[in-house]
Design an enzyme around this catalytic site. Structure first.
Site, PDB file in Angstrom:
ATOM      1  N   GLU A  22      -3.429  30.934  24.217  1.00 26.94           N
ATOM      2  CA  GLU A  22      -4.792  31.471  24.176  1.00 26.94           C
ATOM      3  C   GLU A  22      -5.855  30.102  24.361  1.00 26.94           C
ATOM      4  OE1 GLU A  22      -6.339  33.893  21.119  1.00 26.94           O
ATOM      5  OE2 GLU A  22      -4.829  35.489  21.476  1.00 26.94           O
ATOM      6  N   HIS A  67     -12.689  33.618  23.944  1.00 28.35           N
ATOM      7  CA  HIS A  67     -11.330  33.172  23.708  1.00 28.35           C
ATOM      8  C   HIS A  67     -10.508  34.285  24.972  1.00 28.35           C
ATOM      9  CE1 HIS A  67     -11.144  36.347  20.931  1.00 28.35           C
ATOM     10  NE2 HIS A  67      -9.795  36.608  21.126  1.00 28.35           N
ATOM     11  N   HIS A  69      -7.097  36.355  25.979  1.00 28.39           N
ATOM     12  CA  HIS A  69      -5.998  37.244  25.503  1.00 28.39           C
ATOM     13  C   HIS A  69      -5.122  37.395  26.856  1.00 28.39           C
ATOM     14  CE1 HIS A  69      -7.947  39.890  22.375  1.00 28.39           C
ATOM     15  NE2 HIS A  69      -7.642  38.689  22.016  1.00 28.39           N
ATOM     16  N   ASP A  80     -10.283  38.939  15.513  1.00 30.37           N
ATOM     17  CA  ASP A  80     -11.717  38.755  16.149  1.00 30.37           C
ATOM     18  C   ASP A  80     -12.622  39.372  15.670  1.00 30.37           C
ATOM     19  OD1 ASP A  80      -9.587  37.759  18.013  1.00 30.37           O
ATOM     20  OD2 ASP A  80      -9.362  39.374  19.286  1.00 30.37           O
TER      21      ASP A  80
END
Ligand code: ZN
Length: 132
Positions: A22, A67, A69, A80
């Site tokens: 990630e 971010h 995934h 999150d």
């Protein structure tokens, strides 16, 4: 809120090159346009999660987070949602295959919001490529 096209493309690229790990960073804006991604020092990145050390954040104004995934599912996890509620009001999740349609933006409550992609003139870059 808007995002500069070049910044979005940069985000998609770093998320792609970080895969299968990630990528995580914070977003910074000029006015209402997101123009910068700040990688937080000390971010621990693995194939499961990217945990940002928010206390390590440099002293700059940020508007939210981004971010990736790598699974491609851009639904926020419970962790999150917790992060979203802590800092900022624009939170992007980028999923595989990291193209212009594979990212979703959320507000601090985890509700989907629309982020307009705009052409933004980067002043620094103009200085570098000044025409004579
Ligand atoms: Zn996540």
């Amino acid at each position: 809120m808007k995002i500069a096209r070049e910044t979005l493309q940069f985000i998609l690229e770093v998320c792609k090159s970080s895969a299968p790990r990630e990528f995580a960073g914070m977003l910074s804006a000029q006015g209402d346009v997101i123009t910068e991604v700040i990688v937080v020092p000390g971010t621990e990145s693995s194939d499961e999660s990217a945990v940002m050390q928010l206390f390590m954040l440099p002293n700059i104004h940020t508007v939210g987070s981004v971010h990736s995934h790598p699974s491609g599912n851009t639904t926020p996890s419970n962790a999150d949602l917790e992060l979203f509620s802590m800092k900022g009001f624009v939170h992007m999740i980028v999923g595989a295959p990291y193209d212009l349609n594979s990212w979703t933006c959320y507000d601090k409550d985890g509700d989907r919001i629309k982020l307009e992609v705009v052409d933004y003139e980067f002043k620094d870059e103009n200085d570098l490529f000044e025409e004579t």
